[in-house]
Every structure is written in structure tokens, then in C-alpha cells.
Design a protein around this motif. Structure first.
Motif, PDB file in Angstrom:
ATOM      1  N   ALA A  63       0.865  -1.195   0.000  1.00  0.00           N
ATOM      2  CA  ALA A  63       0.000   0.000   0.000  1.00  0.00           C
ATOM      3  C   ALA A  63       0.890   1.231   0.000  1.00  0.00           C
ATOM      4  O   ALA A  63       1.432   1.645   1.028  1.00  0.00           O
ATOM      5  N   LEU A 245      -2.880  -4.889   8.839  1.00  0.00           N
ATOM      6  CA  LEU A 245      -2.196  -5.566   9.937  1.00  0.00           C
ATOM      7  C   LEU A 245      -1.487  -4.541  10.831  1.00  0.00           C
ATOM      8  O   LEU A 245      -0.713  -3.720  10.357  1.00  0.00           O
ATOM      9  N   GLU A 280      -2.423  -6.383   0.601  1.00  0.00           N
ATOM     10  CA  GLU A 280      -2.052  -4.963   0.484  1.00  0.00           C
ATOM     11  C   GLU A 280      -1.529  -4.397   1.795  1.00  0.00           C
ATOM     12  O   GLU A 280      -2.062  -3.412   2.302  1.00  0.00           O
ATOM     13  N   TYR A 378       2.866   6.320   7.257  1.00  0.00           N
ATOM     14  CA  TYR A 378       1.950   7.439   7.539  1.00  0.00           C
ATOM     15  C   TYR A 378       2.647   8.545   8.323  1.00  0.00           C
ATOM     16  O   TYR A 378       2.035   9.200   9.166  1.00  0.00           O
TER      17      TYR A 378
HETATM   18  N1  LLP Z   1      -5.540  -1.248   1.168  1.00  0.00           N
HETATM   19  C1  LLP Z   1      -6.459  -0.271   1.206  1.00  0.00           C
HETATM   20  C2  LLP Z   1      -7.559  -0.298   0.259  1.00  0.00           C
HETATM   21  C3  LLP Z   1      -6.340   0.757   2.158  1.00  0.00           C
HETATM   22  O1  LLP Z   1      -7.261   1.719   2.209  1.00  0.00           O
HETATM   23  C4  LLP Z   1      -5.251   0.769   3.056  1.00  0.00           C
HETATM   24  C5  LLP Z   1      -5.088   1.830   4.050  1.00  0.00           C
HETATM   25  C6  LLP Z   1      -4.307  -0.276   2.952  1.00  0.00           C
HETATM   26  C7  LLP Z   1      -4.483  -1.267   2.008  1.00  0.00           C
HETATM   27  C8  LLP Z   1      -3.104  -0.356   3.836  1.00  0.00           C
HETATM   28  O2  LLP Z   1      -3.434  -0.499   5.164  1.00  0.00           O
HETATM   29  P1  LLP Z   1      -2.280  -0.790   6.241  1.00  0.00           P
HETATM   30  O3  LLP Z   1      -1.721  -2.168   5.955  1.00  0.00           O
HETATM   31  O4  LLP Z   1      -1.259   0.258   6.100  1.00  0.00           O
HETATM   32  O5  LLP Z   1      -3.003  -0.709   7.524  1.00  0.00           O
HETATM   33  N2  LLP Z   1      -3.229   7.366   8.074  1.00  0.00           N
HETATM   34  C9  LLP Z   1      -3.682   6.287   8.922  1.00  0.00           C
HETATM   35  C10 LLP Z   1      -3.854   4.995   8.161  1.00  0.00           C
HETATM   36  C11 LLP Z   1      -4.831   5.093   7.001  1.00  0.00           C
HETATM   37  C12 LLP Z   1      -4.940   3.812   6.223  1.00  0.00           C
HETATM   38  C13 LLP Z   1      -5.766   3.967   5.006  1.00  0.00           C
HETATM   39  N3  LLP Z   1      -5.883   2.809   4.171  1.00  0.00           N
HETATM   40  C14 LLP Z   1      -2.727   6.151  10.096  1.00  0.00           C
HETATM   41  O6  LLP Z   1      -1.757   6.889  10.168  1.00  0.00           O
HETATM   42  O7  LLP Z   1      -2.953   5.327  10.987  1.00  0.00           O
END
Ligand code: LLP
Length: 427
Positions: A63, A245, A280, A378
Motif C-alpha cells: 500500500a 495488519l 495490500e 503514515y
Molecule cells: N488497502 C487499502 C484499500 C487501504 O485503504 C489501506 C489503508 C491499505 C491497504 C493499507 O493499510 P495498512 O496495511 O497500512 O493498515 N493514516 C492512517 C492509516 C490510514 C490507512 C488507510 N488505508 C494512520 O496513520 O494510521
């Protein structure tokens, strides 16, 4: 004064060097604030994820939003990973970093016609479609160009990810995805889509998930739906399980799901699925591999609180302001010092520009170097120029060496493209 001074535990050597690089020397050379990323730490995560996925027909699409620096994306390229993008900008970065278009998936509720056209021209692998309007736009734009777009329905399974409300995406009141009823209708009518091959499912219920139950529940709903679709004669060639995750921000509090356990949940839910499984992850690959180096500008004793004012602000790390997120903060020193309680704040003119409240820290003085941990995801990717603060430098560390992978913005860089009125035009 409310707090008695006690002496801290001896600091960890991790507090003075990282990935073989002396952090004091680095900060001296490059200035602060400055994001540092350990390439070794990211490669370790990549290796652990690949090992966990062993034997599966799986593609990891990092991502890009977590940390979209091209040097970080390049590490993903080297790992053979693809990218999950949410804008044409992220597509450009991913392609520039060498990620093949065929490994790029495009998510997001607001893909514009221009962005869809760019992605079709680049030949990306798949669109994760989030509304009927987007599906019909994709069909029209693909037909106009005589190409076939591969698409997955982003299913909103109505599952609470049990994370912060602002990063929860899988409840029916959230803007993301479509309900299973609507997705069912899309498949029933998919024969009419002459230029969209609707042959995938996608789900992503939230971020920083520490509880495996919502993941299990969401995947069960998706797996049930996939079986139903297959029984109805639809070919489903890919299931994208999203990201989300969680990682450890606060030692002793956050207990992340082990990568093997996470992958075991996917293996179990999709045991008899023969197509390709996409993942992702963003945060899990990058967060713990990054830290933000910042210097104390001054200690300010207010009437009620003692403030540690740092040269980093919400412009470099927004998470505490936006989500009340907890990040560990430590001085970059091996000295044992008495503990003091501080509110750690940045220079931006907002009360919300606060990294920590009532935080116990070894006593600090003006000029001390601090590291704010777990900022690899982030952090820089959510930066802004608010208060006209130039974007901070980003540095990749790798076994004793470093490379500046984003130069600190100069005032000229910051003003590029901006100008006083020279001439008025008519629209
Ligand atoms: N796939 C999709 C469709 C997503 O919307 C996101 C994150 C991911 C994958 C990746 O998620 P991860 O594995 O990074 O949790 N700014 C916030 C986090 C926003 C996440 C948005 N979408 C923070 O700093 O906690």
C-alpha cells in the motif's frame, strides 16, 4: 512540582545508532527534522512475509500510501512486490520505482475519469471498484479505448475492525466498497460489461488491526460470497484481502498479530480457492522501520505544564494530532538521566500540534536530539507545508551507510509554482 526526578533505565544502544548509522552524526550533517528508514528492517519484514506466504499463489501489493518515497517503493520492487495505489500520483511513483504496471492495483472511492484513463493506458493489473458509477465509467472508458479492464468488487462486509474510527473502513456506514447485495447484482449483470472483466473480490476493513477476529469474520463473509458466485457460474480469479495488519507503537500495550498467524487466517479462509490471492499491507512493512529525528528547540515552563518544544511538528508527523496516536519518544543518548514529565509539542500554531502529553522522558535541554519511533508509515506520506514549513529530509539507512532519498525542501522548492498576479485571464 508534581513529579519527583528518578533515574531512567540505561538507554538502549538502539537509541544512538540504527542500521549501523550514528544518529547524532547524521543529524549533525543533515539537520533536523529528518525521517530515517532502516532498509534492513524493511527487508526483514519483506522476508518474513514472503516466508509466511510460502507455497501460496499470492502477490503482495504494498500500500504505497503508507510510505510512497521512491526509495521505499524500490525496496518493494526488489522484493518482487506490486503496489496498491489510490491515485495517479501513487501510480507514477510506483512506475518510477520500477514496479511493473501488471503488479499494480488501484483502490479508492474517488478515482477520476482522468486517473482511470491513465491507469488503463499504463496497463495496470486491476481496479478495485467501489461504486456502480465507477464500474460504468470504467466500462465506458475501456470501451472507448478498445481495451479490457480487469476489476474486483470492493466488498464492504459490515464488520467492525475494532480500531480507531478514523481508520475503520469496513462498516456499512463507511464510504468504502459496496454491500454484498449490490455486489451480487453487479455479477448478475456482468455479461453486459463488454470491456470490464469482473473476476475478483476485494476487501479492506481497516488499519492498525490488532484483533484477528474481525479479519476472520470479514474473510469468512468474502469466502462465502466467492463460493456463492462460483456456484452461480462466475469465474473468480483473484481475491484481494487488503491490508490493515497492526504494529507495535507502544511496547507492552500493543500486541500485533504475528505474520504467520495472519497468513494462517487467510490460508484457512481461502483454503480451496485456486486463483491468486492479493495482499495490500502498508504499515506492517514500513512503520517500525522508520523514526523521526528532531531537536529540542527549548524547554518552556508554562504555568501548569512543562513543554518540550521540538523542531518537528504535526507537519512531519500528523498521527498524534489526528488520531491521538501514541509514538514512543526517546533522547538519542546513552547517558542515564533523571526522568521529567513533559508535554512534547511542535512549533506549529495549533494546540493540536502535540506529540505527547504528560510523557515521562529522561531530562532534556535545548539542542538535545530525540527520536520519535514507528514513523516509517503514515509519517512523511502525510506531511504538509502548513505554517510554511519546508518538507523534511528523508534518509535511507543500510548497514552502516546512508542515502538521502528526499532532500529537505528549500524555500525556493516550497514556493515553486506560486506567484503574485502578473496578468489576469478570462476563463
Ligand atoms: N488497502 C487499502 C484499500 C487501504 O485503504 C489501506 C489503508 C491499505 C491497504 C493499507 O493499510 P495498512 O496495511 O497500512 O493498515 N493514516 C492512517 C492509516 C490510514 C490507512 C488507510 N488505508 C494512520 O496513520 O494510521
Amino acid at each position: 512540582m508534581t513529579n519527583m526526578a528518578t533515574t531512567t533505565e540505561p538507554p538502549r544502544t538502539a537509541d544512538i545508532s540504527w542500521d549501523g548509522v550514528d544518529l547524532q552524526a547524521l543529524a549533525q550533517k543533515l539537520g533536523t527534522p529528518c525521517h530515517v528508514y532502516s532498509a534492513t528492517a524493511i527487508r526483514q519484514r519483506i522476508g518474513a512475509l514472503r516466508a509466511a506466504l510460502h507455497g501460496m499463489n499470492a502477490l503482495v501489493c504494498y500500500a504505497a500510501k503508507a510510505n510512497s518515497n521512491v526509495a521505499i517503493l524500490q525496496l518493494m520492487t526488489e522484493a518482487g512486490f506490486g503496489a496498491d495505489i489510490v491515485s495517479a500520483g501513487e501510480m507514477h511513483r510506483s512506475l518510477r520505482a520500477g514496479i511493473p504496471a501488471q503488479r499494480i492495483v488501484f483502490s479508492g472511492v474517488g478515482k477520476s475519469a482522468d486517473e482511470i484513463v491513465e491507469a488503463l493506458s499504463a496497463g495496470i493489473a486491476r481496479f478495485n471498484v467501489e461504486s456502480a458509477d465507477e464500474l460504468h465509467l470504467l466500462q465506458r472508458l475501456a470501451a472507448e479505448r478498445g481495451v479490457t479492464a480487469y476489476a474486483a468488487v470492493r466488498v464492504n462486509p459490515d464488520v467492525d475492525a475494532l480500531t480507531h474510527a478514523k481508520i475503520s473502513t469496513g462498516k456499512s456506514e463507511n464510504k468504502f466498497g459496496v454491500g454484498i447485495d449490490e455486489a451480487r447484482r453487479w455479477f448478475a449483470e456482468s455479461a453486459r460489461l463488454t470491456h470490464v472483466r469482473l473476476d475478483g473480490l476485494h476487501v479492506h476493513i481497516g488499519s492498525q488491526m490488532l484483533d484477528p477476529d474481525p479479519i476472520r469474520m470479514a474473510l469468512r463473509r468474502v469466502a462465502d460470497f466467492w463460493r456463492e458466485l462460483v456456484a452461480a457460474g462466475h469465474a473468480i480469479n483473484s481475491i484481494d484481502v487488503g491490508g490493515g495488519l497492526g504494529v507495535c507503537y507502544r511496547a507492552g500495550r500493543d500486541q500485533p498479530i504475528a505474520i504467520e498467524d495472519y497468513v494462517a487466517i487467510i490460508r484457512h479462509a481461502l483454503a480451496d480457492f485456486r486463483g491468486r490471492i492479493l495482499l495490500e499491507p502498508g504499515r506492517w512493512l514500513a512503520a517500525e522501520a522508520g523514526a523521526l529525528l528532531t531537536r529540542v528547540i527549548r524547554v518552556k515552563q508554562g504555568r501548569q505544564r512543562r513543554f518540550l518544544v521540538t523542531d518537528a511538528a504535526m507537519t512531519e508527523l500528523l498521527r498524534p494530532s489526528l488520531y491521538d496516536a501514541w509514538h514512543e519518544i526517546a533522547p538519542v543518548t546513552l547517558e542515564a538521566r533523571p526522568v521529567q514529565t513533559y508535554d512534547i509539542v511542535g512549533p506549529v500554531c495549533e494546540t493540536g500540534d502535540t506529540f505527547a502529553v504528560d510523557r515521562e522522558l529522561p531530562r532534556c535541554e535545548a539542542g538535545d536530539l530525540l527520536m520519535i519511533r514507528t514513523t516509517g508509515a503514515y509519517g512523511a506520506s502525510m506531511a504538509s507545508n502548513y505554517n510554511s514549513r519546508p518538507l523534511a529530509a528523508e534518509v535511507l539507512l543500510d548497514r552502516g551507510r546512508y542515502a538521502v532519498v528526499r532532500q529537505r525542501q528549500t524555500f525556493e522548492d516550497m514556493l515553486a509554482g506560486e506567484r503574485p498576479v502578473r496578468q489576469w485571464e478570462n476563463a
